[in-house]
Design an enzyme around this catalytic site. Structure first.
Site, PDB file in Angstrom:
ATOM      1  N   GLN A 169       0.821  -1.204   0.000  1.00  0.00           N
ATOM      2  CA  GLN A 169       0.000   0.000   0.000  1.00  0.00           C
ATOM      3  C   GLN A 169       0.862   1.263   0.000  1.00  0.00           C
ATOM      4  O   GLN A 169       1.931   1.305   0.604  1.00  0.00           O
ATOM      5  CB  GLN A 169      -0.937   0.008   1.211  1.00  0.00           C
ATOM      6  CG  GLN A 169      -2.000  -1.081   1.192  1.00  0.00           C
ATOM      7  CD  GLN A 169      -3.096  -0.812   0.167  1.00  0.00           C
ATOM      8  OE1 GLN A 169      -2.986   0.054  -0.685  1.00  0.00           O
ATOM      9  NE2 GLN A 169      -4.174  -1.570   0.246  1.00  0.00           N
TER      10      GLN A 169
ATOM     11  N   CYS B 142     -10.087  -1.228  -3.447  1.00  0.00           N
ATOM     12  CA  CYS B 142      -9.628   0.118  -3.791  1.00  0.00           C
ATOM     13  C   CYS B 142     -10.434   0.685  -4.945  1.00  0.00           C
ATOM     14  O   CYS B 142     -10.096   1.748  -5.478  1.00  0.00           O
ATOM     15  CB  CYS B 142      -8.141   0.130  -4.130  1.00  0.00           C
ATOM     16  SG  CYS B 142      -7.712  -0.807  -5.610  1.00  0.00           S
TER      17      CYS B 142
END
Length: 418
Positions: free
Chosen positions: A240, A369
């Site tokens: 991430q 996401c």
């Protein structure tokens, strides 16, 4: 209505992607650069079958949430920073409304939404950026034209990445770039940094700062400080981009698992990467924790990371795309298993979702996401008898259109008993 026409309108909301939605004479019109509640004059730029696209011509009544653009490259708005003209609080509210809209279209007006969590930093938070090279320029592509905007410093990148970018731009290796190359800049919270050159044919090479050349044989290994402990990640591997928010996401997933651990002592971590969620759940007391990932390098590191963190999680290399299914041999007892899914932006393969439904896992924690692919997969889960129990948004990517979400689904058998 036709291209070139000008209209005065009120913006109803911001849709996913950042454009404002207005209705003019019964036609839905999308305009960038506006805010919810504003009265604006727009000029139609393109007519579509069911809607129109427009550009902002003049703001008649500005929203109190409007600010001067704070995401600039060479004094101009950075490509992709679609929310750089509104306050962080208004950005978070807009994204929360979008997230709710996606799920409510499927499940109705459900009371499952937890308070959204903003990023502590809205600028200089990214530990990784990807720039493009064309005609001597290295930077982001302008969305409307795909022309490269030269980027000597990125307003979203953290100081370490910007320092790395500056050093590279003055190197001899910079001069070796060719049109069509992508260049990835990455820093790690534990140790390590990397510059990766990706040719238009997909070949990767890594900048050796000592020799000032790109090499293909030795890929750097980075160390990341995660909630579960220190993890090793390949330079080209997934991790991430916002450290603080990724820690919050991991903690929330661990909490969701821990709250029902007595009912679901087993964990199946799909698209596990280097093992973050599986390791965390094992540390939380999972009886068994099994991670599945198609990338061999990631699986090797997941096993190494689990050993370093002192847990006995197991990790298996297998593909979950192209019709890939969940094998019975990975499962101890589906009715007592929590499935964690963190697929790439394109979402999970339909065969993977159908396999989850077929095995009747007690709980599914879906980390996403992209709310559009989440909604697509949620429809399949709903069709298979799963219902959302909680939903939480994390603003992993401030100033941009994207955000991270964690949606918890329970099978009908378990939902009725919650």
């Amino acid at each position: 209505m036709k291209s070139g026409d000008e209209f005065l309108c009120s913006i109803e909301k911001l849709v996913y992607g950042g454009k404002g939605l207005a209705r003019i004479d019964g036609v839905v019109v999308f305009t960038p650069g506006v805010l919810k509640g504003e009265k604006v004059r727009v000029r139609v730029t393109r007519m579509r079958k069911n809607f129109a696209e427009a550009e902002l011509f003049q703001i008649e009544e500005a929203s109190p949430d409007r600010i001067d653009c704070n995401c600039l490259i060479n004094c101009r708005p950075a490509p992709g920073c679609v929310y750089a003209h509104l306050t962080p609080e208004a950005e978070l509210a807009a994204k929360q409304e979008q997230y709710a809209d996606f799920l409510n279209r499927i499940f109705g007006d459900v009371d499952i939404f937890l308070p959204p969590e903003n990023s502590p930093a809205v600028l200089h938070y990214r530990n990784k950026i990807t720039l493009h090279f064309s005609d001597g320029l290295l930077g982001y592509r302008q969305e409307s034209s795909h022309l490269v905007v030269d980027t000597p410093k990125c307003p979203l990148a953290n100081p370490e990445v910007n320092s790395l970018l500056s050093r590279f731009r003055s190197s001899k290796a910079f001069a070796s770039l060719k049109n069509g190359d992508d260049v990835v800049f990455r820093s790690a919270s534990g140790a390590g940094e990397s510059v990766i050159r990706i040719s238009r044919h997909g070949r990767k090479s890594f900048w050796n700062a000592d020799t000032d050349v790109f090499e293909t044989k030795c890929e750097p290994l980075l160390r990341e400080c995660a909630l579960c402990g220190m993890l090793e990640v390949k330079a080209s591997g997934f991790y991430q981009v916002n450290r603080e928010v990724s820690t919050a996401v991991a903690g929330h997933v661990a909490d969701l698992y821990s709250d029902g651990r007595s009912k679901t002592p087993h964990v199946l971590d799909l698209f596990c990467g280097v093992g973050v969620f599986g390791i965390l759940c094992a540390q939380c007391g999972a009886l068994t924790s099994t991670g599945i990932e198609s990338c061999g390098n990631a699986i090797e590191l997941a096993r190494k990371n689990a050993a370093a963190c002192g847990v006995a999680a197991r990790f298996i290399r297998a593909s979950l795309t192209g019709g890939g299914a969940i094998h019975q041999k990975w499962i101890r007892d589906a009715t007592r298993t929590t499935v964690i899914m963190d697929p790439p932006r394109g979402g999970a393969d339909s065969g993977c979702i159908e396999s989850v439904v077929k095995h009747r896992f007690a709980k599914v924690i879906y980390v996403s996401c992209d709310p559009a692919t989440l909604a697509r997969d949620a429809k399949l889960l709903a069709k298979g008898g799963y219902r959302p129990a909680s939903a939480k948004l994390f603003n992993m990517f401030p100033r941009t259109a994207r955000f991270e979400s964690v949606t918890e689904f329970l099978s009908e058998e378990n939902f009725s008993g919650k």
